[in-house]
Write a protein that holds these residues in place. Structure first.
Motif, PDB file in Angstrom:
ATOM      1  N   ASN A 119      38.484  44.872  33.794  1.00 36.09           N
ATOM      2  CA  ASN A 119      37.553  45.715  34.551  1.00 36.09           C
ATOM      3  C   ASN A 119      36.753  46.602  33.608  1.00 36.09           C
ATOM      4  OD1 ASN A 119      37.980  44.803  37.112  1.00 36.09           O
ATOM      5  ND2 ASN A 119      39.588  46.262  37.578  1.00 36.09           N
ATOM      6  N   ASP A 130      43.198  36.594  34.934  1.00 35.77           N
ATOM      7  CA  ASP A 130      43.139  38.024  35.274  1.00 35.77           C
ATOM      8  C   ASP A 130      44.543  38.622  35.265  1.00 35.77           C
ATOM      9  OD1 ASP A 130      41.947  40.392  35.947  1.00 35.77           O
ATOM     10  OD2 ASP A 130      41.468  39.853  38.003  1.00 35.77           O
ATOM     11  N   ASP A 131      44.582  39.959  35.272  1.00 38.77           N
ATOM     12  CA  ASP A 131      45.800  40.754  35.481  1.00 38.77           C
ATOM     13  C   ASP A 131      46.951  40.334  34.564  1.00 38.77           C
ATOM     14  OD1 ASP A 131      44.418  42.057  37.501  1.00 38.77           O
ATOM     15  OD2 ASP A 131      45.164  40.712  39.055  1.00 38.77           O
ATOM     16  N   LYS A 140      36.994  39.260  36.449  1.00 42.80           N
ATOM     17  CA  LYS A 140      37.916  38.245  35.945  1.00 42.80           C
ATOM     18  C   LYS A 140      37.344  37.632  34.668  1.00 42.80           C
ATOM     19  CE  LYS A 140      40.109  36.776  40.293  1.00 42.80           C
ATOM     20  NZ  LYS A 140      39.671  37.934  41.072  1.00 42.80           N
ATOM     21  N   ASP A 196      43.153  43.976  32.798  1.00 40.64           N
ATOM     22  CA  ASP A 196      42.634  43.579  34.105  1.00 40.64           C
ATOM     23  C   ASP A 196      41.149  43.231  34.058  1.00 40.64           C
ATOM     24  OD1 ASP A 196      41.443  46.022  33.809  1.00 40.64           O
ATOM     25  OD2 ASP A 196      42.389  46.949  35.555  1.00 40.64           O
ATOM     26  N   LEU A 218      49.320  45.772  43.829  1.00 33.56           N
ATOM     27  CA  LEU A 218      48.807  46.281  42.556  1.00 33.56           C
ATOM     28  C   LEU A 218      49.283  47.703  42.324  1.00 33.56           C
ATOM     29  CD1 LEU A 218      45.152  44.994  42.343  1.00 33.56           C
ATOM     30  CD2 LEU A 218      47.052  44.424  40.859  1.00 33.56           C
ATOM     31  N   TYR A 274      48.363  45.258  28.597  1.00 35.75           N
ATOM     32  CA  TYR A 274      47.904  45.255  29.987  1.00 35.75           C
ATOM     33  C   TYR A 274      46.403  45.007  30.002  1.00 35.75           C
ATOM     34  CZ  TYR A 274      47.001  46.763  34.767  1.00 35.75           C
ATOM     35  OH  TYR A 274      46.606  46.820  36.089  1.00 35.75           O
TER      36      TYR A 274
END
Length: 599
Positions: free
Chosen positions: A30, A214-215, A54, A28, A12, A26
């Motif tokens: 969070n 996720d991500d 997630k 994530d 990461l 982008y």
């Protein structure tokens, strides 16, 4: 917060360096408000951000749901990456579509590209499609049965150049060890200035919460210039190591023995096993056993990834053997703590070797209750380890140095009055490493209350079940010494002389909270002396008794803060200190000092 292992954290970090600074998009997840408009739109009410950070499907009934976000596409070429988890074997009734970029929502889109993950049958491939004026064209697929096993736990990375050259890389473990799966050419590539990234899921009533994403990264591709790094060394046995790198390695260089060196001995491995299934792992075997008394250093040089980036790493490790009888001893016990959950036992490594305590059993022999020490618990030579259910509270209760070692683990229940504590390599106690039948009577005979006071071993090589080898922890140490040397600790064959001495023949007390103190140092030939300090003025009149019947360890100090019996600073002058010490066996001695108080 996400719980990630070292490999994921490193990768990461690498991605953070390469992509988000230039990322067009982008995500994530969070954050608490990441599903709020305008960033995310669509069926947001059917999704949540879970405790692991997630995106998770959270629908009330079977159906289809889409969540999407708009973004500007990079010019010339594009890079897309995401993580997907499905806790089942996907099918035509339970699948995920990822619209990489499209001109509208799934039911209305006319142009774009999407991946479909899930189908009936046993093929279970990731499939890439193109939408061209409403017509779907199949472009390519990943490996057969790539997503056939449940749970599906995959990370996908795609790149498309301006000329329509597609490349798809995957890691079916959900980490960052990508392998190339698809390379295809789309001569009529569709790359608008902006588009929609869309997550579309179809699900039955039994899969309402079984999808996770996720991500997500959408950016302009960057050249890979990061070399592989050695992340971890697992010691397999006395001559073998398993190396785990940050990315897939070039096999030829990874198999070269001269690229690995034990720096302590300038030794190369005698053989190498390259893991074909997990090509970021290498196993080394050496001819000589590792020296278990020291920390080893392994140098890895000229190890490259598939892009030719050469790496250099140095990592340390140690070989820890399993302890035999007497190599680990129970060194301290607190069964009546001040605070709940602060009872503890302390272990001591009597050897010159690193020892592996993993999976040892700690048990109460009387009640047959036991607990197991966690994996990867090691103890260096001649060091201490305190085991306690609440190590944070333990550190708050006692004055503990930073170097002290701890293991947080719920212990079997022990009685206050006695405790039959044992350590074994198995539940059946096949090999007893050490055992102590502790009794409350082992405390100093003049202690009326032993709450919060531990019982400490004097000589670690002395008998485990002889009361003369145990004593109450001293007051000067805070009545317990978890994770570091006991206040009554006496190293084998070490000789002590009875003596008292002052830190200085004069001192200047200060009338605030930063009082300077006079230290009365001591060294005893055995534990258990009771000390009392009397202070007199130059005419022989009593001034105060700053220490009354304090239990002494093997060495330490007593103190006088320069205050009288009324807790007022004494005047400038000469004062006489009389120190009396006596042992319960009748031994006693005294010391007399003169000290100048200067203001």
């Amino acid at each position: 917060m996400k719980k990630m292992n070292l490999i994921i954290l490193f990768c990461l970090f690498a991605i953070w360096i390469i992509t988000p600074l230039n990322a067009q998009f982008y995500e994530d997840f969070n954050g608490e408000n990441y599903l709020q408009s305008p960033k995310w739109q669509g069926d947001v009410h059917n999704f949540i951000i879970n405790e692991d950070g997630k995106l998770q499907l959270h629908a009330s009934q079977a159906g289809e749901s889409s969540i999407y976000a708009k973004f500007d596409l990079p010019k010339d070429s594009i890079y897309v990456e995401f993580f997907l988890k499905m806790t089942f074997d996907p099918s035509d009734n339970n699948f995920t579509k990822i619209y990489l970029w499209a001109d509208d929502l799934p039911m209305k889109a006319k142009n774009g590209y999407f991946l479909k993950l899930g189908e009936n049958g046993n093929q279970d491939q990731i499939k890439l499609y193109k939408l061209d004026n409403g017509i779907i064209h199949f472009l390519g697929a990943g490996k057969i049965a790539g997503i056939a096993k449940e749970p599906v736990n995959i990370r996908v990375r795609l790149t498309m150049q301006q000329n329509g050259l597609w490349k798809m890389e995957t890691d079916y473990s959900g980490n960052y060890y990508f392998r190339e799966e698809i390379i295809i050419q789309d001569p009529n590539a569709y790359m608008p200035e902006s588009g929609i990234f869309c997550i579309h899921m179809k699900y039955s009533s039994s899969r309402l919460e079984a999808f996770f994403v996720d991500d997500i990264i959408i950016s302009k591709p960057e050249k890979d210039t990061i070399a592989p790094e050695l992340l971890k060394v697992n010691v397999l046995d006395s001559v073998s190591l398993q190396l785990i790198f940050s990315e897939i390695l070039n096999k030829e260089e990874a198999n070269e023995i001269f690229n690995y060196t034990l720096m302590n001995s300038d030794e190369y491995p005698m053989s190498i096993t390259f893991n074909e299934e997990y090509p970021f792992q290498v196993q080394l075997k050496f001819q000589k056993p590792f020296d278990g008394t020291i920390v080893q250093a392994l140098e890895c040089n000229n190890i490259s990834d598939l892009k030719g980036n050469l790496g250099y790493s140095i990592i340390t490790f140690f070989y820890a053997k399993n302890p035999a009888n007497g190599e680990i001893v129970i060194n301290e016990i607190l069964s009546d703590p001040f605070e709940e959950k602060c009872d503890f036992i302390e272990l001591y490594n009597t050897t010159e070797n690193y020892l592996n305590l993993s999976s040892l059993y700690i048990y109460n022999i009387t009640s047959e209750n036991f607990t197991i020490i966690p994996k990867e618990t090691f103890l260096p030579p001649k060091q201490f380890l305190a085991i306690c259910k609440d190590t944070f509270m333990l550190k708050e209760t006692y004055p503990i140095p930073e170097a002290a070692r701890f293991c947080q683990l719920a212990l079997p229940s022990f009685n206050i009055s006695d405790a039959f504590v044992g350590i074994s390599n198995s539940k059946e106690k096949i090999v007893c490493i050490d055992s102590v039948y502790y009794k409350k009577s082992w405390h100093h005979s003049l202690l009326l209350n032993t709450r919060g006071i531990s019982i400490e071993r004097i000589n670690p090589l002395g008998p485990s079940n002889n009361s003369t080898n145990w004593h109450s922890a001293s007051k000067s140490a805070g009545f317990a010494t978890p994770g570091y040397a006991n206040s009554v600790f006496q190293a084998p064959n070490q000789q002590y002389n009875k003596s008292f001495w002052l830190s200085s023949n004069n001192f200047t007390p200060v009338s605030d909270e930063n009082l300077e103190m006079l230290k009365i140092n001591y060294s005893m030939e055995k534990s258990g002396y009771l000390a009392t300090v009397f202070v007199f003025d130059s005419d022989g009149g009593p001034v105060c008794t700053p220490v009354r019947n304090e239990i002494l360890g093997m060495e330490g100090f007593l103190r006088w803060d320069g205050l009288n019996e009324q807790i007022q600073p004494v005047q400038t002058g000469i004062y006489v200190l009389l120190v009396n010490a006596f042992h319960e066996n009748g031994d006693q001695f005294s010391a007399r000092f003169s000290v100048a108080v200067i203001r």
